[in-house]
Design a protein around this motif. Structure first.
Motif, mmCIF file in Angstrom:
data_model
loop_
_atom_site.group_PDB
_atom_site.id
_atom_site.type_symbol
_atom_site.label_atom_id
_atom_site.label_comp_id
_atom_site.label_asym_id
_atom_site.label_seq_id
_atom_site.Cartn_x
_atom_site.Cartn_y
_atom_site.Cartn_z
ATOM 1 N N ILE A 106 17.544 9.260 3.026
ATOM 2 C CA ILE A 106 18.005 7.874 2.874
ATOM 3 C C ILE A 106 17.684 7.070 4.129
ATOM 4 O O ILE A 106 17.160 5.953 4.048
ATOM 5 C CB ILE A 106 19.513 7.834 2.550
ATOM 6 N N ASN A 107 17.992 7.629 5.302
ATOM 7 C CA ASN A 107 17.678 6.928 6.553
ATOM 8 C C ASN A 107 16.177 6.697 6.695
ATOM 9 O O ASN A 107 15.744 5.625 7.114
ATOM 10 C CB ASN A 107 18.199 7.709 7.759
ATOM 11 N N LEU A 108 15.387 7.697 6.345
ATOM 12 C CA LEU A 108 13.933 7.564 6.401
ATOM 13 C C LEU A 108 13.455 6.481 5.436
ATOM 14 O O LEU A 108 12.587 5.673 5.777
ATOM 15 C CB LEU A 108 13.266 8.909 6.084
ATOM 16 N N ALA A 109 14.034 6.444 4.238
ATOM 17 C CA ALA A 109 13.653 5.425 3.251
ATOM 18 C C ALA A 109 13.969 4.020 3.768
ATOM 19 O O ALA A 109 13.144 3.100 3.630
ATOM 20 C CB ALA A 109 14.365 5.678 1.925
ATOM 21 N N PHE A 110 15.150 3.843 4.380
ATOM 22 C CA PHE A 110 15.498 2.535 4.956
ATOM 23 C C PHE A 110 14.496 2.153 6.045
ATOM 24 O O PHE A 110 14.061 1.001 6.118
ATOM 25 C CB PHE A 110 16.912 2.548 5.553
ATOM 26 N N PHE A 111 14.126 3.121 6.883
ATOM 27 C CA PHE A 111 13.175 2.842 7.958
ATOM 28 C C PHE A 111 11.803 2.485 7.389
ATOM 29 O O PHE A 111 11.130 1.576 7.886
ATOM 30 C CB PHE A 111 13.078 4.019 8.924
ATOM 31 N N LEU A 112 11.383 3.188 6.342
ATOM 32 C CA LEU A 112 10.095 2.889 5.719
ATOM 33 C C LEU A 112 10.085 1.500 5.081
ATOM 34 O O LEU A 112 9.056 0.812 5.094
ATOM 35 C CB LEU A 112 9.721 3.965 4.694
ATOM 36 N N VAL A 113 11.220 1.071 4.549
ATOM 37 C CA VAL A 113 11.325 -0.290 4.023
ATOM 38 C C VAL A 113 11.129 -1.289 5.161
ATOM 39 O O VAL A 113 10.432 -2.298 5.000
ATOM 40 C CB VAL A 113 12.673 -0.514 3.295
ATOM 41 N N CYS A 114 11.741 -1.013 6.326
ATOM 42 C CA CYS A 114 11.544 -1.877 7.499
ATOM 43 C C CYS A 114 10.064 -1.930 7.885
ATOM 44 O O CYS A 114 9.535 -3.007 8.185
ATOM 45 C CB CYS A 114 12.373 -1.378 8.687
ATOM 46 N N CYS A 115 9.401 -0.781 7.864
ATOM 47 C CA CYS A 115 7.962 -0.745 8.188
ATOM 48 C C CYS A 115 7.153 -1.520 7.152
ATOM 49 O O CYS A 115 6.204 -2.230 7.501
ATOM 50 C CB CYS A 115 7.471 0.701 8.275
ATOM 51 N N TYR A 116 7.528 -1.402 5.891
ATOM 52 C CA TYR A 116 6.841 -2.149 4.834
ATOM 53 C C TYR A 116 6.992 -3.651 5.056
ATOM 54 O O TYR A 116 6.011 -4.403 4.970
ATOM 55 C CB TYR A 116 7.385 -1.747 3.452
ATOM 56 N N VAL A 117 8.211 -4.083 5.350
ATOM 57 C CA VAL A 117 8.447 -5.509 5.624
ATOM 58 C C VAL A 117 7.611 -5.939 6.826
ATOM 59 O O VAL A 117 7.002 -7.018 6.813
ATOM 60 C CB VAL A 117 9.954 -5.785 5.851
ATOM 61 N N GLY A 118 7.558 -5.103 7.858
ATOM 62 C CA GLY A 118 6.757 -5.415 9.038
ATOM 63 C C GLY A 118 5.280 -5.551 8.724
ATOM 64 O O GLY A 118 4.609 -6.464 9.214
ATOM 65 N N THR A 119 4.763 -4.659 7.890
ATOM 66 C CA THR A 119 3.340 -4.758 7.539
ATOM 67 C C THR A 119 3.074 -5.984 6.679
ATOM 68 O O THR A 119 2.018 -6.603 6.797
ATOM 69 C CB THR A 119 2.824 -3.488 6.823
ATOM 70 N N ARG A 120 4.016 -6.357 5.832
ATOM 71 C CA ARG A 120 3.857 -7.583 5.033
ATOM 72 C C ARG A 120 3.847 -8.808 5.951
ATOM 73 O O ARG A 120 3.076 -9.733 5.738
ATOM 74 C CB ARG A 120 4.967 -7.726 3.977
ATOM 75 N N LEU A 121 4.710 -8.805 6.974
ATOM 76 C CA LEU A 121 4.703 -9.896 7.951
ATOM 77 C C LEU A 121 3.353 -9.961 8.656
ATOM 78 O O LEU A 121 2.805 -11.047 8.876
ATOM 79 C CB LEU A 121 5.807 -9.703 8.992
ATOM 80 N N TYR A 122 2.816 -8.807 8.997
ATOM 81 C CA TYR A 122 1.523 -8.740 9.686
ATOM 82 C C TYR A 122 0.407 -9.278 8.792
ATOM 83 O O TYR A 122 -0.436 -10.059 9.242
ATOM 84 C CB TYR A 122 1.229 -7.307 10.111
ATOM 85 N N ILE A 123 0.410 -8.873 7.534
ATOM 86 C CA ILE A 123 -0.622 -9.338 6.603
ATOM 87 C C ILE A 123 -0.529 -10.852 6.441
ATOM 88 O O ILE A 123 -1.540 -11.552 6.434
ATOM 89 C CB ILE A 123 -0.500 -8.614 5.245
ATOM 90 N N PHE A 124 0.698 -11.358 6.350
ATOM 91 C CA PHE A 124 0.900 -12.807 6.257
ATOM 92 C C PHE A 124 0.377 -13.488 7.522
ATOM 93 O O PHE A 124 -0.309 -14.501 7.451
ATOM 94 C CB PHE A 124 2.382 -13.109 6.049
ATOM 95 N N HIS A 125 0.694 -12.914 8.679
ATOM 96 C CA HIS A 125 0.274 -13.468 9.966
ATOM 97 C C HIS A 125 -1.249 -13.362 10.138
ATOM 98 O O HIS A 125 -1.893 -14.277 10.638
ATOM 99 C CB HIS A 125 0.986 -12.733 11.099
ATOM 100 N N GLU A 126 -1.839 -12.263 9.704
ATOM 101 C CA GLU A 126 -3.267 -12.005 9.888
ATOM 102 C C GLU A 126 -4.130 -13.047 9.192
ATOM 103 O O GLU A 126 -5.175 -13.442 9.700
ATOM 104 C CB GLU A 126 -3.609 -10.609 9.350
ATOM 105 N N GLY A 127 -3.683 -13.529 8.039
ATOM 106 C CA GLY A 127 -4.463 -14.507 7.288
ATOM 107 C C GLY A 127 -4.579 -15.850 7.987
ATOM 108 O O GLY A 127 -5.490 -16.614 7.721
ATOM 109 N N SER A 128 -3.666 -16.136 8.924
ATOM 110 C CA SER A 128 -3.670 -17.447 9.569
ATOM 111 C C SER A 128 -4.205 -17.411 10.999
ATOM 112 O O SER A 128 -4.166 -18.420 11.687
ATOM 113 C CB SER A 128 -2.246 -18.007 9.576
ATOM 114 N N GLN A 129 -4.677 -16.256 11.461
ATOM 115 C CA GLN A 129 -5.099 -16.113 12.847
ATOM 116 C C GLN A 129 -6.554 -15.649 12.936
ATOM 117 O O GLN A 129 -7.034 -14.922 12.070
ATOM 118 C CB GLN A 129 -4.221 -15.072 13.567
ATOM 119 N N PRO A 130 -7.248 -16.040 14.024
ATOM 120 C CA PRO A 130 -8.605 -15.502 14.236
ATOM 121 C C PRO A 130 -8.528 -14.010 14.601
ATOM 122 O O PRO A 130 -7.498 -13.532 15.073
ATOM 123 C CB PRO A 130 -9.120 -16.330 15.422
#
Length: 189
Positions: A39-63
């Motif tokens: 359960i703790n690992l799953a919560f942490f992986l959700v945090c990592c997923y959210v982080g990667t989604r933030l990165y993908i969102f950020h990556e599209g707007s940056q050189p």
């Protein structure tokens, strides 16, 4: 099966360390502890997923700049992870329970029945334990000139597997390396 304080003294603990008081506890089952870990690992992986989604969102707007991308990814992973880790540490310090342990209705206590607090649950059980494992991996890599990534992964998987097997040692109160290091047990709440 309930274990009393006297059971702990049979397992090479000095009975005087417990101030001659007897407490009755029921140890958490290996399956409860494993489920809490997952359960703790799953919560942490959700945090990592959210982080990667933030990165993908950020990556599209940056050189594209390689070192900036690495920093951006790290920051994006930390944004959801830091609040999660902080909440876990606070819960573990106050109640001896992480999110997973709380859901599984188990908690960490000292051998004398008290809450181990921040030092016992966070500093020793988590930070010191993982520092020892990382140091061991690093020494293996340097001494035997091994591949860094695969050696770290093998060490982590091996330690996790050995700790899983230790959960089934009822004669040792189902204690893992972390429990021995912090002088704790995990009980049903």
């Amino acid at each position: 099966m309930p274990n009393s304080q006297k059971n702990f003294s049979k397992n090479n603990y000095d009975y005087d360390d417990f101030h001659n008081s007897e407490i009755e506890v029921e140890l958490a089952t290996p399956w409860q502890r494993s489920a809490a870990y997952i359960i703790n690992l799953a919560f942490f992986l959700v945090c990592c997923y959210v982080g990667t989604r933030l990165y993908i969102f950020h990556e599209g707007s940056q050189p594209k700049l390689m070192h900036i991308d690495d920093i951006a990814l790290t920051i994006c992973l930390l944004i959801p992870s830091i609040p999660f880790i902080t909440a876990q540490w606070i819960m573990m310090s106050k109640t001896g329970q992480s999110f997973g342990k709380r859901l599984m209705k188990i908690k960490v206590i000292n051998l004398d029945g008290r809450n181990p607090g921040f030092v016992g649950t966070v500093l020793i059980r988590e930070i010191l334990f993982h520092t020892i494992i990382s140091t061991f991996s690093y020494l293996l890599i340097k001494i035997f000139n091994l591949n860094e990534n695969s050696t770290e992964q093998i060490c982590n998987y091996l330690i996790t597997f050995v700790c899983f097997l230790m959960l089934f040692r009822t004669e040792a109160n189902c204690r893992t390396f972390q429990d021995y290091l912090a002088k704790t047990i995990v009980i049903k709440k």
